[in-house]
Scaffold this active site. Sequence first.
Site, PDB file in Angstrom:
ATOM      1  N   TYR A  36       6.045   3.130  -4.751  1.00  0.00           N
ATOM      2  CA  TYR A  36       7.467   3.592  -5.681  1.00  0.00           C
ATOM      3  C   TYR A  36       8.416   4.296  -4.615  1.00  0.00           C
ATOM      4  O   TYR A  36       8.049   4.447  -3.289  1.00  0.00           O
ATOM      5  CB  TYR A  36       6.764   4.592  -6.532  1.00  0.00           C
ATOM      6  N   ARG A  55      12.918   2.276   3.327  1.00  0.00           N
ATOM      7  CA  ARG A  55      11.532   2.511   3.295  1.00  0.00           C
ATOM      8  C   ARG A  55      10.612   2.029   2.004  1.00  0.00           C
ATOM      9  O   ARG A  55       9.399   1.577   2.196  1.00  0.00           O
ATOM     10  CB  ARG A  55      11.316   4.223   2.806  1.00  0.00           C
ATOM     11  N   ARG A 102      -9.317  -9.714 -13.605  1.00  0.00           N
ATOM     12  CA  ARG A 102      -9.419  -8.313 -12.863  1.00  0.00           C
ATOM     13  C   ARG A 102     -10.360  -8.644 -11.629  1.00  0.00           C
ATOM     14  O   ARG A 102     -11.455  -8.737 -11.781  1.00  0.00           O
ATOM     15  CB  ARG A 102     -10.283  -7.254 -13.375  1.00  0.00           C
ATOM     16  N   HIS A 104     -10.344  -7.959  -7.136  1.00  0.00           N
ATOM     17  CA  HIS A 104      -9.609  -6.943  -5.976  1.00  0.00           C
ATOM     18  C   HIS A 104      -8.536  -7.831  -5.251  1.00  0.00           C
ATOM     19  O   HIS A 104      -7.549  -7.513  -4.631  1.00  0.00           O
ATOM     20  CB  HIS A 104     -10.589  -6.134  -5.121  1.00  0.00           C
ATOM     21  N   LYS A 145       4.077   4.513   0.450  1.00  0.00           N
ATOM     22  CA  LYS A 145       4.592   5.358  -0.527  1.00  0.00           C
ATOM     23  C   LYS A 145       4.001   4.635  -1.715  1.00  0.00           C
ATOM     24  O   LYS A 145       4.389   3.954  -2.688  1.00  0.00           O
ATOM     25  CB  LYS A 145       6.264   5.446  -0.823  1.00  0.00           C
ATOM     26  N   GLU A 177       1.224  16.899   6.258  1.00  0.00           N
ATOM     27  CA  GLU A 177       2.254  17.098   5.442  1.00  0.00           C
ATOM     28  C   GLU A 177       1.862  17.956   4.159  1.00  0.00           C
ATOM     29  O   GLU A 177       0.665  18.336   3.973  1.00  0.00           O
ATOM     30  CB  GLU A 177       2.988  15.792   5.053  1.00  0.00           C
ATOM     31  N   LEU A 201       4.059  10.500   5.071  1.00  0.00           N
ATOM     32  CA  LEU A 201       5.074   9.730   4.662  1.00  0.00           C
ATOM     33  C   LEU A 201       6.270  10.105   5.570  1.00  0.00           C
ATOM     34  O   LEU A 201       6.513  11.317   5.666  1.00  0.00           O
ATOM     35  CB  LEU A 201       5.394  10.045   3.124  1.00  0.00           C
TER      36      LEU A 201
HETATM   37  C1  LIG Z   1       3.153  12.837   0.312  1.00  0.00           C
HETATM   38  C2  LIG Z   1       4.612  13.198   0.516  1.00  0.00           C
HETATM   39  N1  LIG Z   1       5.298  13.306   1.919  1.00  0.00           N
HETATM   40  C3  LIG Z   1       6.559  13.638   1.750  1.00  0.00           C
HETATM   41  C4  LIG Z   1       7.375  13.503   0.947  1.00  0.00           C
HETATM   42  C5  LIG Z   1       8.972  13.835   1.132  1.00  0.00           C
HETATM   43  O1  LIG Z   1       9.562  12.123   1.040  1.00  0.00           O
HETATM   44  P1  LIG Z   1      11.268  12.293   0.625  1.00  0.00           P
HETATM   45  O2  LIG Z   1      11.715  13.535   1.490  1.00  0.00           O
HETATM   46  O3  LIG Z   1      11.676  11.192   1.053  1.00  0.00           O
HETATM   47  O4  LIG Z   1      11.330  12.644  -0.889  1.00  0.00           O
HETATM   48  C6  LIG Z   1       7.097  13.296  -0.335  1.00  0.00           C
HETATM   49  C7  LIG Z   1       7.852  12.878  -1.543  1.00  0.00           C
HETATM   50  O5  LIG Z   1       7.563  12.968  -2.606  1.00  0.00           O
HETATM   51  C8  LIG Z   1       5.613  12.876  -0.497  1.00  0.00           C
HETATM   52  O6  LIG Z   1       5.146  12.524  -1.613  1.00  0.00           O
END
Ligand SMILES: Cc1ncc(COP(=O)(O)O)c(C=O)c1O
Length: 283
Positions: A36, A55, A102, A104, A145, A177, A201
Amino acid sequence: MAVENPTIYLNGEFMALDRAKVSVLDRGFLFGDGIYEVIPVYGGRLFRLDEHLRRLEDSLAGIRMQPPLNRCEWEKIFDRLIVGEQDQAVYLQITRGAALKRDHAIPADVVPTVFAMCTPITPVPAGGVRVVTLDDIRWQYCHIKAITLLPNVLLRQQALDRGGVEAILIRHGDVTEGAASNVFAVIDGVLATPPKSRHILPGITRDLILELAQEYRIPTAERNITLAELQRASEIWLTSSTREILPVVELDGTRVGDGVPGPLWQNLYAIYQEYKNTLRVRR
Ligand SMILES: Cc1ncc(COP(=O)(O)O)c(C=O)c1O
């Protein structure tokens, strides 16, 4: 203000949210097999669209999928979903689609499910937030993501249970993070953030903050931050597309700095707002 039954996009059609249906055999539903994006919209304009779409392509490549649409097609869809001028965000989700069996293993001929909607962005709380540190229990592909967010859900809830709004995650003694954000810390006058790796991320807001800080000659460092360093940081921020730059005033029950949003946050927050406003006037 939230629209009660907004128009959404699903697989080539625009429809009211309450009419949108997805197969129970969708691999997103069965396996969390999808990715997403969340793209902020200010003054009716998509913010950092190229970066978000890049991204998106990286996430798709990370789960062995081709982009189902091109930039121009995405932009047309998003433009139809944007309502008015208020701050909002496009949520875009692509799953591998519904296969008959279904299994994997990745099926050969399956049509991806593409869903997009627009939701309002709520203003950042004034006065800063409390956070707690937790063990980073997630997988090793956090740079993708992915919609598979159960660890993040459990971590966020654990933070809420302990009176925090977000969890800052620690992996082998280092900050990675937040459960849904990137982390910055002001340590010895330098604005530090963990380097990009498979454990975080690559936040679009993170990159923009580094870019703006460098432009305004604020010293920055992309480096590992230990938990001990985080604990002595004079400022801690969380960043994300929907929460922008959120100052942390309490970490694990202990005040951060003076227990109020710090001077560097105030400075960069103002710079960030000014940058956003250039979009609004560039119409
Ligand atoms: C795990 C994670 N890290 C970092 C971010 C920040 O990313 P962005 O600045 O692109 O929204 C998000 C955003 O939802 C996230 O889910």
